[in-house]
Design an enzyme around this catalytic site. Structure first.
Site, short mmCIF file in Angstrom:
data_model
loop_
_atom_site.label_atom_id
_atom_site.label_comp_id
_atom_site.label_asym_id
_atom_site.label_seq_id
_atom_site.Cartn_x
_atom_site.Cartn_y
_atom_site.Cartn_z
CG HIS A 140 41.40 34.46 41.82
ND1 HIS A 140 40.13 34.43 41.33
CD2 HIS A 140 42.12 35.20 40.94
CE1 HIS A 140 40.07 35.14 40.20
NE2 HIS A 140 41.29 35.61 39.96
CG ASP B 137 37.61 33.14 43.22
OD1 ASP B 137 38.22 33.85 44.07
OD2 ASP B 137 37.89 33.15 42.00
N GLY C 182 42.71 39.87 34.46
CA GLY C 182 42.58 41.26 34.89
C GLY C 182 41.13 41.68 35.14
CB SER D 296 39.98 38.14 38.52
OG SER D 296 40.17 36.98 37.80
N GLY D 297 37.30 39.29 39.80
CA GLY D 297 36.75 40.08 40.90
C GLY D 297 35.68 41.04 40.44
N1 ARG Z 1 41.44 34.54 36.77
C1 ARG Z 1 41.36 35.63 35.86
C2 ARG Z 1 41.84 36.93 36.48
O1 ARG Z 1 42.57 36.87 37.47
C3 ARG Z 1 40.02 35.78 35.28
C4 ARG Z 1 39.75 34.75 34.29
C5 ARG Z 1 38.47 34.81 33.67
N2 ARG Z 1 38.56 34.02 32.52
C6 ARG Z 1 37.60 33.86 31.64
N3 ARG Z 1 37.86 33.17 30.58
N4 ARG Z 1 36.43 34.39 31.85
O2 ARG Z 1 41.65 37.99 35.98
#
Ligand code: ARG
Length: 430
Positions: free
Chosen positions: A239, A284, A378, A380-381
């Site tokens: 994503h 993902d 932030g 993510s990944g």
């Molecule tokens: N989608 C989010 C990102 O782009 C990460 C979300 C993770 N959320 C969580 N509650 N662990 O950084």
């Protein structure tokens, strides 16, 4: 000229004069002696010259001998701790493959260190005598052979050798990691300094604690995390690249600070899972290929990949790291944060009060029951890692999604890396 047979007063005067003119010394002797010495003079001179030459020759000979040829071999014994290698029974016998490989590595590491030191001309060789256990660490007993001249003071030599040995595992700040560690995955450089960890509810990470952590930056600003799985490949989330799929716009940075990173490397290729589904967050996962190899150091190093069939037990401890926000809709941070969470079974995670079935088999939940500790925007990944019994760290999850951040019953949801282990091999050969 003063007469040879002078009065004592005259002799006194002569003696005074002699003090200034030594070549007149013979003349101050009584007449008899003076005449005798005059007739012997050439022989005396000859004898003195021969004697002086002989003495000089002996002195030079001795000097040359002591300086150049009086080398003696000395053996020094020492013990060094090998970081990142756990002792196992296989190290108890020198006949095993593991023993031979490790002791060979240690010997070449010592040789290299001394060959780069000011004892490079004195160092002959080193030998691992024994590998033994001390707590969780592995200790190598070593013997080193040096040649020294007898002039060298034993005690000061010993001190110089010890100080070179002690510098070995931590020499220049980046390249101090031993070759043994450099070939391994999931090894942390420093002593683990995890404090009351609570990213959201997390604490600041120390340099070298999470050496595989990567910041993926788009147009020079941090967007996503990633994990180094080889010196060319980063594992991250699909994503992150959905609307930003042009590799040339991305760079990867290494080190705990995004504002002053230790290394910056351009991106060559981004491989997004073909079946990534933005609605369900399924698959993902993405691989980022760097445009050059990163140099492994004690602060930049790959994480281990789990086996496809590796069990991830619910309740076990894991760490998530990243530069994500400290609260939902907060801004990202410039210093890396870490948070300790627990693995939650998909069953519990899918409870009606939780995600109510949205967590699919290729996903993994982790958090703390009361909430407050979680990954966030932030992150993510970025990696969710666990330590195995050999103190190696494995990536078990990739930060993927969650309902806001840190809410009770709404833990972080991660891409389950074991489910994609074969996909990773197919894409990268790793
Ligand atoms: N989608 C989010 C990102 O782009 C990460 C979300 C993770 N959320 C969580 N509650 N662990 O950084």
């Amino acid at each position: 000229m003063v007469s040879p047979a002078g009065t004592s007063r005259q002799r006194e005067q002569v003696a005074i004069a002699t003090a200034r003119k030594p070549e007149e010394k013979a003349d101050i002797r009584p007449a008899r002696v003076a005449s005798a010495s005059r007739s012997l003079n050439p022989y005396v001179v000859f004898f003195v010259v021969v004697a002086v030459v002989a003495i000089l020759a002996v002195i030079i000979g001795l000097l040359v001998y002591f300086l150049a040829f009086d080398q003696k071999s000395s053996f020094y014994q020492s013990s060094i701790q090998i970081l990142g290698v756990r002792y196992s029974n296989e190290f108890s016998s020198p006949a095993t493959e593991k023993y031979r490989t490790l002791s060979g590595n240690i010997e070449s590491m010592i040789t290299r260190t001394f060959k780069e030191s000011d004892l490079k001309n004195q160092f002959i060789k080193s030998h691992v005598v024994k590998l033994r256990q001390s707590g969780n660490d592995l200790i190598a007993d070593i013997v080193m052979k040096f040649t020294f001249t007898r002039r060298n003071n034993e005690a000061s030599m010993k001190r110089r050798i010890e100080s070179i040995l002690h510098q070995m595992p931590n020499t220049s700040e980046d390249f101090g990691m031993t070759p043994i560690q450099l070939t391994q995955c999931g090894v942390r450089s420093g002593l683990i300094t995890l404090s009351g960890d609570r990213i959201m509810g997390g604490s600041k990470a120390e340099e070298g604690d999470w050496p595989w952590q990567v910041s993926l930056q788009w147009s020079n600003s941090h967007r996503c995390g990633g994990a180094l799985i080889s010196n060319r490949w980063i594992l991250s989330a699909a994503h992150c690249f959905r609307s930003y799929s042009e590799p040339r716009q991305w760079i990867a940075t290494f080190g705990t600070s995004t504002t002053s990173p230790r290394q910056r490397v351009g991106v060559m290729r981004i491989l997004i899972h073909n079946n990534y589904n933005p609605e369900t967050h399924e698959n993902d996962i993405a691989l980022v290929q760097l445009d050059r190899e990163v140099t492994y150091t004690r602060y930049i190093h790959r994480v281990c990949l789990p086996e496809a069939n590796q069990a991830i037990s619910p309740g076990s401890t894991a760490y998530v790291t990243g530069w994500g926000s400290q609260s939902y809709s907060g801004s990202t941070v410039s210093e890396l944060k870490q948070a300790q969470v627990n693995i939650i079974s998909n069953n519990i995670c899918n409870a009606p009060a939780g995600y109510n079935g949205a967590v699919l088999p290729g996903m993994l939940c982790a958090g703390v029951p009361q909430g407050g500790v979680d990954a966030c925007q932030g992150d993510s990944g970025g990696p969710l890692v666990q330590e195995d019994s050999r103190q190696h760290w494995f990536i078990v999850g990739i930060v993927s999604w969650g309902y806001q951040c840190g809410l009770p019953d709404k833990p972080g949801v991660y891409t389950r890396v074991t489910a994609y282990r074969d996909w990773i091999t197919r894409q990268t050969g790793i």
